[in-house]
Design a protein around this motif. Structure first.
Motif, PDB file in Angstrom:
ATOM      1  N   ALA A 160      68.475  -5.273 -63.834  1.00  0.00           N
ATOM      2  CA  ALA A 160      67.765  -6.443 -64.345  1.00  0.00           C
ATOM      3  C   ALA A 160      66.394  -5.980 -64.808  1.00  0.00           C
ATOM      4  O   ALA A 160      65.706  -5.234 -64.103  1.00  0.00           O
ATOM      5  N   PHE A 161      66.030  -6.392 -66.013  1.00  0.00           N
ATOM      6  CA  PHE A 161      64.725  -6.064 -66.569  1.00  0.00           C
ATOM      7  C   PHE A 161      63.768  -7.217 -66.305  1.00  0.00           C
ATOM      8  O   PHE A 161      64.150  -8.385 -66.384  1.00  0.00           O
ATOM      9  N   ILE A 162      62.519  -6.885 -66.008  1.00  0.00           N
ATOM     10  CA  ILE A 162      61.467  -7.897 -65.993  1.00  0.00           C
ATOM     11  C   ILE A 162      60.769  -7.770 -67.327  1.00  0.00           C
ATOM     12  O   ILE A 162      60.075  -6.794 -67.612  1.00  0.00           O
ATOM     13  N   GLY A 163      60.995  -8.759 -68.169  1.00  0.00           N
ATOM     14  CA  GLY A 163      60.630  -8.680 -69.577  1.00  0.00           C
ATOM     15  C   GLY A 163      61.892  -8.555 -70.406  1.00  0.00           C
ATOM     16  O   GLY A 163      63.000  -8.464 -69.866  1.00  0.00           O
ATOM     17  N   HIS A 164      61.719  -8.526 -71.722  1.00  0.00           N
ATOM     18  CA  HIS A 164      62.900  -8.518 -72.582  1.00  0.00           C
ATOM     19  C   HIS A 164      62.710  -7.589 -73.777  1.00  0.00           C
ATOM     20  O   HIS A 164      62.507  -8.043 -74.919  1.00  0.00           O
ATOM     21  N   PRO A 165      62.772  -6.273 -73.553  1.00  0.00           N
ATOM     22  CA  PRO A 165      62.781  -5.350 -74.698  1.00  0.00           C
ATOM     23  C   PRO A 165      63.949  -5.682 -75.625  1.00  0.00           C
ATOM     24  O   PRO A 165      65.031  -6.063 -75.153  1.00  0.00           O
ATOM     25  N   VAL A 166      63.741  -5.538 -76.919  1.00  0.00           N
ATOM     26  CA  VAL A 166      64.735  -6.021 -77.883  1.00  0.00           C
ATOM     27  C   VAL A 166      66.029  -5.215 -77.863  1.00  0.00           C
ATOM     28  O   VAL A 166      67.054  -5.672 -78.368  1.00  0.00           O
ATOM     29  N   ASP A 167      65.988  -4.017 -77.254  1.00  0.00           N
ATOM     30  CA  ASP A 167      67.173  -3.154 -77.332  1.00  0.00           C
ATOM     31  C   ASP A 167      67.903  -3.011 -75.997  1.00  0.00           C
ATOM     32  O   ASP A 167      68.587  -2.018 -75.766  1.00  0.00           O
ATOM     33  N   ILE A 168      67.812  -4.022 -75.126  1.00  0.00           N
ATOM     34  CA  ILE A 168      68.472  -3.879 -73.824  1.00  0.00           C
ATOM     35  C   ILE A 168      69.904  -4.400 -73.839  1.00  0.00           C
ATOM     36  O   ILE A 168      70.549  -4.491 -72.805  1.00  0.00           O
ATOM     37  N   SER A 169      70.386  -4.742 -75.001  1.00  0.00           N
ATOM     38  CA  SER A 169      71.802  -5.087 -75.146  1.00  0.00           C
ATOM     39  C   SER A 169      72.159  -6.282 -74.277  1.00  0.00           C
ATOM     40  O   SER A 169      71.528  -7.320 -74.326  1.00  0.00           O
ATOM     41  N   THR A 170      73.173  -6.128 -73.440  1.00  0.00           N
ATOM     42  CA  THR A 170      73.671  -7.258 -72.647  1.00  0.00           C
ATOM     43  C   THR A 170      73.152  -7.242 -71.207  1.00  0.00           C
ATOM     44  O   THR A 170      73.666  -7.974 -70.362  1.00  0.00           O
ATOM     45  N   SER A 171      72.170  -6.420 -70.904  1.00  0.00           N
ATOM     46  CA  SER A 171      71.653  -6.341 -69.539  1.00  0.00           C
ATOM     47  C   SER A 171      70.968  -7.645 -69.141  1.00  0.00           C
ATOM     48  O   SER A 171      70.453  -8.394 -69.980  1.00  0.00           O
ATOM     49  N   ALA A 172      70.948  -7.900 -67.841  1.00  0.00           N
ATOM     50  CA  ALA A 172      70.253  -9.080 -67.327  1.00  0.00           C
ATOM     51  C   ALA A 172      68.742  -8.893 -67.477  1.00  0.00           C
ATOM     52  O   ALA A 172      68.232  -7.771 -67.403  1.00  0.00           O
ATOM     53  N   TYR A 173      68.036  -9.992 -67.676  1.00  0.00           N
ATOM     54  CA  TYR A 173      66.579  -9.914 -67.697  1.00  0.00           C
ATOM     55  C   TYR A 173      65.971 -11.220 -67.199  1.00  0.00           C
ATOM     56  O   TYR A 173      66.568 -12.291 -67.278  1.00  0.00           O
ATOM     57  N   VAL A 174      64.770 -11.083 -66.658  1.00  0.00           N
ATOM     58  CA  VAL A 174      63.989 -12.213 -66.178  1.00  0.00           C
ATOM     59  C   VAL A 174      62.641 -12.117 -66.877  1.00  0.00           C
ATOM     60  O   VAL A 174      62.020 -11.045 -66.878  1.00  0.00           O
ATOM     61  N   ALA A 175      62.180 -13.194 -67.469  1.00  0.00           N
ATOM     62  CA  ALA A 175      60.994 -13.086 -68.316  1.00  0.00           C
ATOM     63  C   ALA A 175      60.199 -14.389 -68.310  1.00  0.00           C
ATOM     64  O   ALA A 175      60.593 -15.390 -67.716  1.00  0.00           O
ATOM     65  N   ILE A 176      59.057 -14.319 -68.982  1.00  0.00           N
ATOM     66  CA  ILE A 176      58.272 -15.500 -69.300  1.00  0.00           C
ATOM     67  C   ILE A 176      58.154 -15.562 -70.820  1.00  0.00           C
ATOM     68  O   ILE A 176      58.408 -14.576 -71.507  1.00  0.00           O
ATOM     69  N   ASP A 177      57.768 -16.718 -71.333  1.00  0.00           N
ATOM     70  CA  ASP A 177      57.574 -16.863 -72.776  1.00  0.00           C
ATOM     71  C   ASP A 177      56.140 -16.451 -73.104  1.00  0.00           C
ATOM     72  O   ASP A 177      55.218 -17.266 -73.099  1.00  0.00           O
ATOM     73  N   ASN A 178      55.971 -15.156 -73.364  1.00  0.00           N
ATOM     74  CA  ASN A 178      54.630 -14.629 -73.649  1.00  0.00           C
ATOM     75  C   ASN A 178      54.041 -15.207 -74.930  1.00  0.00           C
ATOM     76  O   ASN A 178      52.831 -15.417 -75.016  1.00  0.00           O
ATOM     77  N   VAL A 179      54.885 -15.461 -75.921  1.00  0.00           N
ATOM     78  CA  VAL A 179      54.398 -16.034 -77.179  1.00  0.00           C
ATOM     79  C   VAL A 179      53.804 -17.411 -76.922  1.00  0.00           C
ATOM     80  O   VAL A 179      52.672 -17.713 -77.333  1.00  0.00           O
ATOM     81  N   ALA A 180      54.554 -18.268 -76.231  1.00  0.00           N
ATOM     82  CA  ALA A 180      54.091 -19.628 -75.974  1.00  0.00           C
ATOM     83  C   ALA A 180      52.835 -19.642 -75.110  1.00  0.00           C
ATOM     84  O   ALA A 180      51.889 -20.406 -75.354  1.00  0.00           O
ATOM     85  N   GLY A 181      52.803 -18.796 -74.064  1.00  0.00           N
ATOM     86  CA  GLY A 181      51.637 -18.751 -73.193  1.00  0.00           C
ATOM     87  C   GLY A 181      50.389 -18.321 -73.934  1.00  0.00           C
ATOM     88  O   GLY A 181      49.314 -18.930 -73.789  1.00  0.00           O
ATOM     89  N   ALA A 182      50.506 -17.276 -74.760  1.00  0.00           N
ATOM     90  CA  ALA A 182      49.362 -16.794 -75.531  1.00  0.00           C
ATOM     91  C   ALA A 182      48.922 -17.819 -76.574  1.00  0.00           C
ATOM     92  O   ALA A 182      47.720 -18.029 -76.795  1.00  0.00           O
ATOM     93  N   ARG A 183      49.892 -18.468 -77.204  1.00  0.00           N
ATOM     94  CA  ARG A 183      49.568 -19.495 -78.203  1.00  0.00           C
ATOM     95  C   ARG A 183      48.795 -20.654 -77.571  1.00  0.00           C
ATOM     96  O   ARG A 183      47.795 -21.135 -78.114  1.00  0.00           O
ATOM     97  N   GLU A 184      49.244 -21.084 -76.385  1.00  0.00           N
ATOM     98  CA  GLU A 184      48.611 -22.240 -75.745  1.00  0.00           C
ATOM     99  C   GLU A 184      47.198 -21.928 -75.263  1.00  0.00           C
ATOM    100  O   GLU A 184      46.273 -22.723 -75.460  1.00  0.00           O
ATOM    101  N   ILE A 185      47.009 -20.767 -74.637  1.00  0.00           N
ATOM    102  CA  ILE A 185      45.671 -20.443 -74.144  1.00  0.00           C
ATOM    103  C   ILE A 185      44.698 -20.215 -75.297  1.00  0.00           C
ATOM    104  O   ILE A 185      43.523 -20.603 -75.234  1.00  0.00           O
ATOM    105  N   THR A 186      45.173 -19.618 -76.400  1.00  0.00           N
ATOM    106  CA  THR A 186      44.309 -19.425 -77.570  1.00  0.00           C
ATOM    107  C   THR A 186      43.956 -20.765 -78.197  1.00  0.00           C
ATOM    108  O   THR A 186      42.810 -20.991 -78.614  1.00  0.00           O
TER     109      THR A 186
END
Length: 345
Positions: A160-186
């Protein structure tokens, strides 16, 4: 008898066996085995008798022998692809570690912490993972085209990855929406009336850093002067200092800064203070993580809350589910990132 001779005699004493436990408890060997293997359908009275017998005869399970039968090591690796210095400095990594360890401990798994800093570390880690010493891995801070990712997928290790690199294929991952968080705080920073806002953008070689830059750009309408973005290597205090000096040199009239982590923001705040710029009077500063750095800052830092402990726990749970034969959850798992507004902006 001397102390050393006594110790030698104890060490040579015959090791207690399952048979010894069964004889002492007055139950069958099979019943003892079921209790040791965590199986159900054993009465509470039998369990109590077996526990007492284990303590009395000094029985210690032969883990190596059991692993040969089950083809399991009982260990899950936490792979942190960061420099050694950041492993110590970044409170998010510590929180991820504690969350993962709590979940694994509850499932009676041991966590092995592995740090990949240099290329030599990565090569050694690849060989280690290939040795069958781990039942699965949790991977933190993987980069795109990360060689560790390639090894894990080639070995088909539960992961399981923490984060979501674009090339991890079908592996499990747990993440946050970094785009949305950065957009909102800015956007919140813009709403305070700031006219010239820059960003100290760290770790652009991984998904979290690139996504936070994307969120910052979106909040400013997609048209950002490149000179208002200082790119730095790591989510570190010293990189925050370097990035802030760069922005002040380019734009002495800058009045707002989004730092891509709290540690980066702390470094920026100290440079602003040394330059005679008040925060939030002259410059509003916001960060990302809501880590212990945020409360150490003066003034306390407005930031995006990253649930690091919960990320670690969720990633460990994802690996454990794979070990039980459950399929990888499609689309990954995303946790919420609320804004925490304090005095720095």
């Amino acid at each position: 008898m001397s102390t050393m001779r006594f110790v030698d005699r104890v060490l040579r004493r015959r090791r207690a066996t399952v048979n010894d436990v069964a004889l002492e408890a007055g139950v069958s060997r099979g019943t003892v085995s079921r209790v040791l293997n965590g199986e159900r359908y054993v009465s509470s009275e039998a369990r109590a008798a077996i526990d007492a017998a284990i303590a009395k005869v000094g029985y210690v399970p032969n883990t190596a022998a059991r692993n040969l039968v089950t083809q399991r090591s009982g260990a899950i690796g936490l792979v942190v692809h960061e420099p050694h210095s950041l492993f110590v400095e970044d409170p998010n990594i510590a929180s991820i570690l504690l969350g993962a360890n709590a979940a694994l401990s509850e499932a009676d798994y041991q966590m092995a912490c592995l740090i990949a800093d240099t290329r030599r570390d990565v090569d050694r880690l690849a060989r280690y993972l290939s040795g069958g010493l781990l039942d699965g891995v949790i991977i933190v801070s993987a980069r795109t085209s990360d060689p560790i990712t390639s090894v894990v997928e080639k070995l088909q290790l539960p992961a399981a990855f923490i984060g979501h690199p674009v090339d991890i294929s079908t592996s499990a991952y747990v993440a946050i929406d970094n785009v949305a968080g950065a957009r909102e705080i800015t956007s919140r920073l813009v709403a305070t009336g700031r006219k010239k806002i820059g960003m100290i953008a760290a770790a652009l070689d991984r998904d979290s850093g690139a996504d936070r830059l994307a969120g910052f750009t979106e909040a400013l309408g997609g048209d950002v002067d490149p000179s208002l973005v200082a790119g730095v290597r790591l989510y570190s205090y010293s990189d925050g200092q370097a990035g802030m000096r760069e922005l002040l040199e380019r734009h002495p009239d800058i009045d707002g800064v989004f730092a891509s982590s709290d540690a980066v923001a702390a470094g920026a705040l100290d440079v602003l203070t040394a330059a005679g710029r008040s925060v939030p009077g002259d410059v509003g500063v916001v960060g990302f993580d809501d880590s212990s750095w945020a409360l150490r800052c003066d003034p306390p830092l407005s930031t995006v809350h990253q649930p690091a402990t919960e990320l670690g726990r969720a990633a460990a749970d994802a690996v454990l589910r794979q070990l039980q034969g459950e399929p990888v959850e499609p689309g990954g798992i995303f946790l919420d990132t609320p804004i925490v507004w304090r005095a720095s902006a």
